[in-house]
Write a protein that holds these residues in place. Structure first.
Motif, PDB file in Angstrom:
ATOM      1  N   ALA A  15       0.649  -1.303   0.258  1.00  0.00           N
ATOM      2  CA  ALA A  15       0.114   0.041   0.279  1.00  0.00           C
ATOM      3  C   ALA A  15       0.537   1.339  -0.141  1.00  0.00           C
ATOM      4  O   ALA A  15       0.104   2.368  -0.670  1.00  0.00           O
ATOM      5  CB  ALA A  15      -1.228   0.183   1.308  1.00  0.00           C
ATOM      6  N   HIS A  16       1.818   1.413   0.694  1.00  0.00           N
ATOM      7  CA  HIS A  16       2.721   2.324   0.962  1.00  0.00           C
ATOM      8  C   HIS A  16       4.458   2.016   1.093  1.00  0.00           C
ATOM      9  O   HIS A  16       4.560   0.744   1.472  1.00  0.00           O
ATOM     10  CB  HIS A  16       2.437   3.213   2.410  1.00  0.00           C
ATOM     11  CG  HIS A  16       0.906   4.148   2.276  1.00  0.00           C
ATOM     12  ND1 HIS A  16       0.225   4.263   1.320  1.00  0.00           N
ATOM     13  CD2 HIS A  16       0.379   3.660   3.321  1.00  0.00           C
ATOM     14  CE1 HIS A  16      -0.643   4.662   2.185  1.00  0.00           C
ATOM     15  NE2 HIS A  16      -0.872   4.042   2.711  1.00  0.00           N
ATOM     16  N   SER A 193      -1.511  -0.399   6.639  1.00  0.00           N
ATOM     17  CA  SER A 193      -1.745   0.751   5.950  1.00  0.00           C
ATOM     18  C   SER A 193      -2.392   1.584   7.442  1.00  0.00           C
ATOM     19  O   SER A 193      -1.067   2.343   7.322  1.00  0.00           O
ATOM     20  CB  SER A 193      -2.674   0.753   5.145  1.00  0.00           C
ATOM     21  OG  SER A 193      -3.291   0.621   5.094  1.00  0.00           O
ATOM     22  N   PRO A 220      -1.506  -3.220   2.012  1.00  0.00           N
ATOM     23  CA  PRO A 220      -3.022  -2.672   2.796  1.00  0.00           C
ATOM     24  C   PRO A 220      -4.265  -3.581   3.542  1.00  0.00           C
ATOM     25  O   PRO A 220      -3.625  -4.767   3.984  1.00  0.00           O
ATOM     26  CB  PRO A 220      -3.731  -2.582   1.580  1.00  0.00           C
ATOM     27  CG  PRO A 220      -3.208  -4.243   0.357  1.00  0.00           C
ATOM     28  CD  PRO A 220      -1.540  -3.883   1.349  1.00  0.00           C
TER      29      PRO A 220
END
Length: 420
Positions: A15-16, A193, A220
């Protein structure tokens, strides 16, 4: 997949991240020590945590070195909830939960071999730290304006307010990254996340104190097709502990996955290849009623969490409940888990009529409707057809001396649990 980073991205597990090119290079350059943390705020992990556990396993299988942190210190406080302060659990309770979570995680990883996992507890380096040390060595690196800017803090300030204790949680978690970097050379933290602010704060603390760049990765938060949070049922969270969520209920949870999301869940929770998952995706499109992908998902995840024997027992029970085999052979613990998922009547004795039990479990709207069901040959108890509308529970051989499974037609199920 050419490398583990490609696999994580294909499986939808990124997700990041901090500098993607630098992280990809670090993962491809040799063994990287990384960690994920779990706070013991309950006696069990749930399926949301399973994303992290299996991501750790994928990285270990690629040759990287996992540190599993179960937070005996942070668990005494708890990450700020979006709505209200957490209830503080006693140190004895938290210590007991630390052990339970460690034992729950251990079977998923290898603790010997070329990339051995290690368990760590942040109470080891936090308990001996004085308040003065903590404020001087950690607190001075955290600008208050940036702490106030965190989403969890802002939401709390706009509603119920937040205590200094929970406000300071990010300092404790950030110090974990610093300590693990110093003690074990840890250079990657991963988490959900919703933890991204805490994770990046830890990476920033390492940079400020040690002058080194380390990495961060967030998976995520999986959702259902309507966007709501994944991992909960009407009865609450889906736990990994079989005493809190039975293997039967656990299997059924995955079996009921939505067609629109089952391929995503297979990528995140199974170790099947892209070709296998693509084939199951096509099966959903071509024959959704067969639920081939859901069956594969349920079998894979239940086997990972509860073992192959429990999975076979659950599958046998599922078949038996719908008339596919003999109910008498079902293990009592599995049967108890199955009954817990069905509308259940709890009569005081065996004198109650089967027709009344059909009404009590919602399988028939009235006694007259129940009698019609019996007369039409559509009522079953323990897979035996009921032919006498005046039959009682005394005419039935109870399973394990106290259970009976009611069925109307092919698919409508109810249960009887005799109080003993």
């Amino acid at each position: 997949m050419s490398d583990v980073w490609d696999e994580l991205k294909w499986r939808g597990l990124v997700a990041h991240s901090t500098d993607e090119a630098a992280l990809r290079e670090a993962l491809s350059s040799g063994p990287l020590t990384y960690y994920v943390g779990f706070d013991p705020t309950a006696p069990s992990l749930h399926v949301g945590h399973l994303v992290q556990i299996l991501t750790v396993r994928r990285l270990q299988q690629a040759g990287h070195l996992p540190l599993i942190l179960v937070g005996g210190a942070t668990g005494l406080i708890g990450d700020p909830r979006p709505t209200s302060e957490r209830t503080m659990n006693s140190p004895e309770t938290v210590a007991g939960w630390v052990g339970k979570l460690q034992r729950q995680i251990e079977p998923f990883l290898e603790f010997s071999g070329p990339a051995p996992a290690r368990m760590v507890d942040n109470l080891d380096w936090t308990a001996g730290m004085s308040a003065i040390e903590f404020l001087r060595d950690v607190g001075k690196h955290f600008p208050v304006n940036r702490m106030l800017d965190r989403d969890a803090v802002k939401r709390r300030l706009e509603s119920t307010g937040i205590s200094y204790t929970e406000f300071s949680y990010v300092l404790l978690q950030s110090n974990d990254y610093l300590q693990l970097h110093r003690r074990h050379g840890c250079a990657l933290q991963l988490g959900g996340s919703d933890q991204w602010g805490n994770i990046t704060a830890g990476a920033e603390l390492v940079r400020r104190v040690e002058g080194r760049s380390v990495h961060a990765l967030a998976t995520p938060l999986l959702t259902k097709a309507d966007g709501t949070k994944f991992g909960k049922t009407e009865s609450g969270a889906v736990w990994l502990d079989p005493e809190l969520t039975s293997p039967y209920a656990f299997y059924q949870f995955w079996l009921n996955a939505e067609d629109a999301k089952v391929e995503d869940y297979l990528k995140a929770f199974s170790f099947r290849s892209p070709a296998e998952i693509a084939e199951l995706g096509r099966a959903v499109e071509e024959d959704p009623r067969a639920r081939a992908a859901q069956r594969a998902l349920a079998e894979d995840v239940t086997t990972l969490v509860h073992g192959a024997a429990a999975t076979r027992a659950v599958q046998d029970a599922s078949s038996a409940l719908f008339g596919g085999s003999d109910l008498a052979g079902i293990d009592e613990a599995i049967l108890r888990g199955a009954v817990a998922e069905l509308p259940t009547a709890r009569p005081d004795g065996t004198g109650v009529r089967v027709t009344q039990l059909l009404v009590d479990t919602g399988l028939a709207p009235s006694l007259s409707a129940a009698r019609r069901t019996v007369g039409e040959g559509g009522a079953y108890v323990n897979n035996d057809k009921v032919t006498d509308p005046d039959a009682t529970l005394a005419d039935v051989t109870l399973l394990h001396g106290r259970y009976a499974v009611l069925r109307r037609g092919k698919k409508s199920l109810g249960a009887v649990l005799l109080e003993v």
